[in-house]
Design a protein around this motif. Structure first.
Motif, mmCIF file in Angstrom:
data_model
loop_
_atom_site.group_PDB
_atom_site.id
_atom_site.type_symbol
_atom_site.label_atom_id
_atom_site.label_comp_id
_atom_site.label_asym_id
_atom_site.label_seq_id
_atom_site.Cartn_x
_atom_site.Cartn_y
_atom_site.Cartn_z
ATOM 1 N N ARG A 9 0.856 -1.176 0.000
ATOM 2 C CA ARG A 9 0.000 0.000 0.000
ATOM 3 C C ARG A 9 0.896 1.232 0.000
ATOM 4 N N GLY A 10 0.682 2.100 -0.983
ATOM 5 C CA GLY A 10 1.495 3.300 -1.101
ATOM 6 C C GLY A 10 0.934 4.216 -2.164
ATOM 7 N N ASP A 11 1.501 5.390 -2.246
ATOM 8 C CA ASP A 11 1.056 6.458 -3.132
ATOM 9 C C ASP A 11 2.034 6.607 -4.298
ATOM 10 N N ALA A 12 1.503 6.766 -5.498
ATOM 11 C CA ALA A 12 2.343 6.956 -6.691
ATOM 12 C C ALA A 12 3.211 8.202 -6.584
ATOM 13 N N MET A 13 2.787 9.156 -5.769
ATOM 14 C CA MET A 13 3.550 10.398 -5.624
ATOM 15 C C MET A 13 4.612 10.302 -4.528
ATOM 16 N N ARG A 14 4.657 9.178 -3.816
ATOM 17 C CA ARG A 14 5.666 8.923 -2.780
ATOM 18 C C ARG A 14 5.931 7.419 -2.758
ATOM 19 N N LEU A 15 6.564 6.930 -3.790
ATOM 20 C CA LEU A 15 6.756 5.480 -3.911
ATOM 21 C C LEU A 15 7.582 4.926 -2.752
ATOM 22 N N PRO A 16 7.132 3.821 -2.170
ATOM 23 C CA PRO A 16 7.847 3.212 -1.051
ATOM 24 C C PRO A 16 9.012 2.350 -1.526
ATOM 25 N N ALA A 17 9.983 2.988 -2.168
ATOM 26 C CA ALA A 17 11.158 2.284 -2.686
ATOM 27 C C ALA A 17 12.348 3.242 -2.660
ATOM 28 N N ARG A 18 13.527 2.677 -2.472
ATOM 29 C CA ARG A 18 14.739 3.496 -2.467
ATOM 30 C C ARG A 18 15.100 3.933 -3.885
ATOM 31 N N ALA A 76 9.591 -0.059 -14.673
ATOM 32 C CA ALA A 76 8.406 0.450 -13.978
ATOM 33 C C ALA A 76 7.240 0.444 -14.959
ATOM 34 N N THR A 77 6.060 0.216 -14.411
ATOM 35 C CA THR A 77 4.846 0.228 -15.224
ATOM 36 C C THR A 77 3.758 0.989 -14.478
ATOM 37 N N VAL A 78 2.838 1.537 -15.245
ATOM 38 C CA VAL A 78 1.595 2.075 -14.698
ATOM 39 C C VAL A 78 0.548 1.881 -15.784
ATOM 40 N N ALA A 79 -0.536 1.214 -15.431
ATOM 41 C CA ALA A 79 -1.568 0.908 -16.414
ATOM 42 C C ALA A 79 -2.919 1.433 -15.937
ATOM 43 N N PHE A 80 -3.494 2.296 -16.737
ATOM 44 C CA PHE A 80 -4.835 2.821 -16.480
ATOM 45 C C PHE A 80 -4.923 3.488 -15.118
ATOM 46 N N GLY A 81 -3.851 4.144 -14.696
ATOM 47 C CA GLY A 81 -3.858 4.764 -13.377
ATOM 48 C C GLY A 81 -3.312 6.166 -13.336
ATOM 49 N N ILE A 82 -2.450 6.531 -14.273
ATOM 50 C CA ILE A 82 -1.793 7.837 -14.196
ATOM 51 C C ILE A 82 -2.814 8.976 -14.281
ATOM 52 N N ARG A 83 -3.929 8.750 -14.969
ATOM 53 C CA ARG A 83 -4.946 9.804 -15.092
ATOM 54 C C ARG A 83 -5.638 10.094 -13.771
ATOM 55 N N ASN A 84 -5.539 9.176 -12.810
ATOM 56 C CA ASN A 84 -6.185 9.363 -11.515
ATOM 57 C C ASN A 84 -5.255 9.898 -10.440
ATOM 58 N N VAL A 85 -3.993 10.109 -10.780
ATOM 59 C CA VAL A 85 -3.024 10.630 -9.822
ATOM 60 C C VAL A 85 -3.192 12.147 -9.744
ATOM 61 N N GLN A 86 -3.186 12.660 -8.529
ATOM 62 C CA GLN A 86 -3.397 14.092 -8.319
ATOM 63 C C GLN A 86 -2.383 14.936 -9.091
ATOM 64 N N ASN A 87 -1.119 14.565 -9.039
ATOM 65 C CA ASN A 87 -0.060 15.270 -9.776
ATOM 66 C C ASN A 87 0.755 14.245 -10.557
ATOM 67 N N PRO A 88 0.332 13.959 -11.806
ATOM 68 C CA PRO A 88 1.038 12.932 -12.592
ATOM 69 C C PRO A 88 2.520 13.232 -12.789
ATOM 70 N N GLU A 89 2.881 14.510 -12.846
ATOM 71 C CA GLU A 89 4.296 14.846 -13.031
ATOM 72 C C GLU A 89 5.127 14.425 -11.824
ATOM 73 N N ILE A 90 4.551 14.492 -10.637
ATOM 74 C CA ILE A 90 5.260 14.023 -9.439
ATOM 75 C C ILE A 90 5.407 12.505 -9.487
ATOM 76 N N ALA A 91 4.349 11.805 -9.892
ATOM 77 C CA ALA A 91 4.416 10.349 -10.007
ATOM 78 C C ALA A 91 5.482 9.939 -11.030
ATOM 79 N N CYS A 92 5.553 10.648 -12.138
ATOM 80 C CA CYS A 92 6.579 10.327 -13.151
ATOM 81 C C CYS A 92 7.978 10.576 -12.600
ATOM 82 N N ALA A 93 8.142 11.655 -11.836
ATOM 83 C CA ALA A 93 9.438 11.933 -11.211
ATOM 84 C C ALA A 93 9.796 10.833 -10.207
ATOM 85 N N GLU A 94 8.796 10.314 -9.497
ATOM 86 C CA GLU A 94 9.022 9.222 -8.555
ATOM 87 C C GLU A 94 9.459 7.951 -9.284
ATOM 88 N N MET A 95 8.804 7.665 -10.400
ATOM 89 C CA MET A 95 9.206 6.483 -11.173
ATOM 90 C C MET A 95 10.635 6.650 -11.675
#
Length: 167
Positions: free
Chosen positions: A105-114, A121-140
């Motif tokens: 359990r974790g947030d795409a904008m704060r990935l629980p990984a070093r 990395a993959t994301v399927a049918f989910g990036i559109r639901n992330v509050q700030n997709p650019e932050i999620a992409c930076a996390e990936m």
């Protein structure tokens, strides 16, 4: 008339996905006319996995992409909707893949990984639901090792008159 952006706060989105978890897989297959399965296979194939990689699946939902990527040495599926992860865990266990696939359990904008711990990395049918997709992409990008690969699957709004209204 001004347009109003949808509320994409993590708690709201997690609650929405918890509510639809029992119907989520059917909805994905229905909305894509069944080609979502083929898209997942192609996305994983595009990563060129050799069986030695660690893959992080962001917005894993019910773990369909994580299961498709089970050829990797280790798959970590991350999602903040507990009901979705519960359904995904059942599928992982039913497939005998609990030693290879971990769901967290974790947030795409704060990935629980070093930093630099994943080869893909993959994301399927989910990036559109992330509050700030650019932050999620930076996390990936942060968790990917140098030369790491990323696959993103997402629905677009159809441009065909009538079909777009139905969608």
């Amino acid at each position: 008339m001004a347009s109003v952006s949808p509320d994409k706060t993590p708690d709201r989105i997690a609650g929405m996905f918890d509510a639809i978890a029992p119907r989520y897989d059917v909805l994905n297959h229905l909305l894509s006319a069944g080609i979502d399965r083929r898209w997942r296979k192609r996305a994983i194939a595009s990563l060129g996995l050799t069986g030695r990689e660690t893959l992080i699946d962001v917005c894993t939902g019910t773990a369909d992409v994580a299961l498709e990527a089970s050829g990797a040495a280790r798959v970590i599926g991350v999602d903040f909707a507990g009901a979705m992860l519960t359904r995904g865990l059942r599928k992982v266990q039913a497939g005998g893949l609990a030693k290879r696939i971990a769901l967290v359990r974790g947030d795409a904008m704060r990935l629980p990984a070093r930093d630099q711990t994943a080869d893909a990395a993959t994301v399927a049918f989910g990036i559109r639901n992330v509050q700030n997709p650019e932050i999620a992409c930076a996390e990936m990008a942060r968790v990917l090792r140098r030369g790491g690969r990323l696959a993103i699957l997402e629905f677009g709004v159809p441009g065909i008159p009538g079909v777009s209204a139905l969608y």
